[in-house]
Design a protein around this motif. Structure first.
Motif, mmCIF file in Angstrom:
data_model
loop_
_atom_site.group_PDB
_atom_site.id
_atom_site.type_symbol
_atom_site.label_atom_id
_atom_site.label_comp_id
_atom_site.label_asym_id
_atom_site.label_seq_id
_atom_site.Cartn_x
_atom_site.Cartn_y
_atom_site.Cartn_z
ATOM 1 N N ARG A 197 0.822 -1.221 0.000
ATOM 2 C CA ARG A 197 0.000 0.000 0.000
ATOM 3 C C ARG A 197 0.851 1.264 0.000
ATOM 4 O O ARG A 197 0.654 2.140 -0.821
ATOM 5 N N THR A 198 1.778 1.385 0.950
ATOM 6 C CA THR A 198 2.584 2.602 1.021
ATOM 7 C C THR A 198 3.999 2.272 1.489
ATOM 8 O O THR A 198 4.235 1.252 2.134
ATOM 9 N N ILE A 199 4.904 3.170 1.159
ATOM 10 C CA ILE A 199 6.252 3.180 1.735
ATOM 11 C C ILE A 199 6.500 4.584 2.258
ATOM 12 O O ILE A 199 6.361 5.570 1.525
ATOM 13 N N THR A 200 6.829 4.675 3.532
ATOM 14 C CA THR A 200 7.129 5.946 4.181
ATOM 15 C C THR A 200 8.589 5.928 4.615
ATOM 16 O O THR A 200 9.059 4.957 5.201
ATOM 17 N N VAL A 201 9.309 7.002 4.340
ATOM 18 C CA VAL A 201 10.736 7.075 4.625
ATOM 19 C C VAL A 201 10.996 8.237 5.568
ATOM 20 O O VAL A 201 10.387 9.308 5.448
ATOM 21 N N GLY A 202 11.882 8.008 6.534
ATOM 22 C CA GLY A 202 12.297 9.048 7.458
ATOM 23 C C GLY A 202 13.793 8.990 7.666
ATOM 24 O O GLY A 202 14.509 8.231 7.002
ATOM 25 N N THR A 203 14.272 9.788 8.581
ATOM 26 C CA THR A 203 15.695 9.814 8.869
ATOM 27 C C THR A 203 16.100 8.528 9.581
ATOM 28 O O THR A 203 15.811 8.335 10.752
ATOM 29 N N GLY A 204 16.700 7.616 8.843
ATOM 30 C CA GLY A 204 17.186 6.380 9.448
ATOM 31 C C GLY A 204 16.230 5.216 9.376
ATOM 32 O O GLY A 204 16.493 4.175 9.973
#
Length: 371
Positions: A128-135
């Motif tokens: 459904r989704t890919i969420t990216v953050g710092t690390g």
């Protein structure tokens, strides 16, 4: 929250006092580095620091009022089957999204909606989704075909590639990764997510591959026991609070321990002993350990007195097909129980709970061309 001695557990969604790269002391998941503060953000002023201190005092003030309610609700809490002792002590189930405190320290840097899906081994898996953050990178999946009462505890053979076939994950394929959450979806099926230890570019993702899903359900076994130790009971009746003598007591001729597991189906008793104020119970798996109550996946143990109103300090440890449960008997003797002058046995109950897992193997290659 920065520093070398703090790291974030993506499964528990908590910051731990440990180094990044080590295992979480609660669930065993590898810890991630806590990202630094947002670049360019001004340092907090005096008003900000004062507000933060006031917020820190709120739980302490609330605890004073909550303490008055503990005696009223403790019986109903245990009757509802809460298991609060583990090896090590486990928190409540991890929330389904990242806590705001972590987002304040490491904001999301990228997000992409997919809606790609494929089917194999009677399971339909949708990215459904890919969420990216710092690390970190978080993949949200939806799975149809999971039997009722089961959840997804881990994924096997996870591989993410770009349009040229190049791997986006370090090392290519992740052999096994535990899910950060798994829950029934409102419209049917199961929603689950995994958190990777480093960010990827969601815009570059062209395919996601899986080779297996571990389906889990909670199982538990109950063990009953009685203990006779007149000296321990007499000491408890004196309310001395001193238990150091237990460590040096050479023997206890009149002591007697009995344990039974009459209705156990996934484990069997392998032995028991009582020495220096500690009850130890050895259990073995019946069949494959991953399908029993001593499977290490989210394994917990709860020990109580016979009435179930007083929790006793208890631990469970072990690997493979066996485990050992340890119970502090001095706390059992401290629970008021009849006339301390008689030799009536002190009864206790033990509940072991874990996630029994079944691995479903298959080949799920999720791309935009597959629906």
């Amino acid at each position: 929250m920065g520093g070398g001695r703090q790291a974030w557990c993506p499964r528990c969604d908590e910051v731990r006092a440990a180094k990044a790269g080590t295992s979480c002391p609660v669930c065993g998941r590898q810890l991630l580095a806590v990202p630094p503060a947002r670049p360019g953000q001004p340092r907090p002023g005096r008003a900000d620091r004062l507000a933060r201190r006031l917020r820190a005092l709120v739980p302490a003030a609330a605890a004073v009022g909550v303490a008055c309610l503990v005696l009223v609700v403790v019986a109903s809490a245990f009757a509802a089957g809460r298991l609060t002792r583990t090896t090590p002590s486990a928190p409540a189930a991890a929330p389904t999204t990242t806590v705001p405190g972590f987002l304040d320290e490491g904001p999301e840097t990228g997000h992409r909606d997919f809606g790609w899906q494929t089917r194999d081994s009677e399971l339909t898996v949708e990215l459904r989704t890919i969420t990216v953050g710092t690390g970190f990178s978080r993949l949200e999946l939806h799975v149809d075909g999971v039997r009722r009462g089961r959840e997804i505890s881990s994924l096997e053979g996870l591989r993410i590639r770009d349009a040229d076939g190049r791997d986006l994950l370090l090392g290519g394929t992740v052999a096994r990764i535990a899910t950060a959450s798994s829950r029934p979806a409102p419209d049917g099926g199961t929603d689950t997510e995994v958190v990777l230890e480093r960010p990827i570019d969601p815009r570059a993702v062209a395919s996601v591959e899986l080779r297996g899903l571990a389906l889990a359900q909670n199982v538990q076994e109950r063990i009953g026991g009685t203990l006779v130790d007149e000296q321990l009971r007499d000491k408890a009746a004196e309310n001395s609070g001193d238990t150091t003598w237990l460590a040096t007591r050479r023997g206890c001729p009149g002591c007697k321990l009995q344990v039974a597991c009459e209705d156990c189906t996934s484990v069997r008793l392998a032995g028991s002993a009582y020495r220096r104020g500690r009850v130890t119970i050895a259990v073995q798996a019946v069949g494959r350990v991953e399908q029993t109550a001593i499977n290490p996946s989210r394994r917990r143990v709860l020990a109580t007195n016979d009435g179930g109103l007083s929790e006793l300090p208890a631990w469970i440890d072990g690997s493979g097909g066996s485990a050992v449960i340890t119970i502090a008997a001095d706390m059992l003797a401290a629970v008021p129980f009849g006339d301390p002058s008689d030799d009536e046995p002190m009864a206790f109950n033990v509940v072991i709970q874990a996630q029994a897992e079944e691995l479903v193997r298959g080949s799920w290659t999720i791309t935009p061309a597959v629906r």
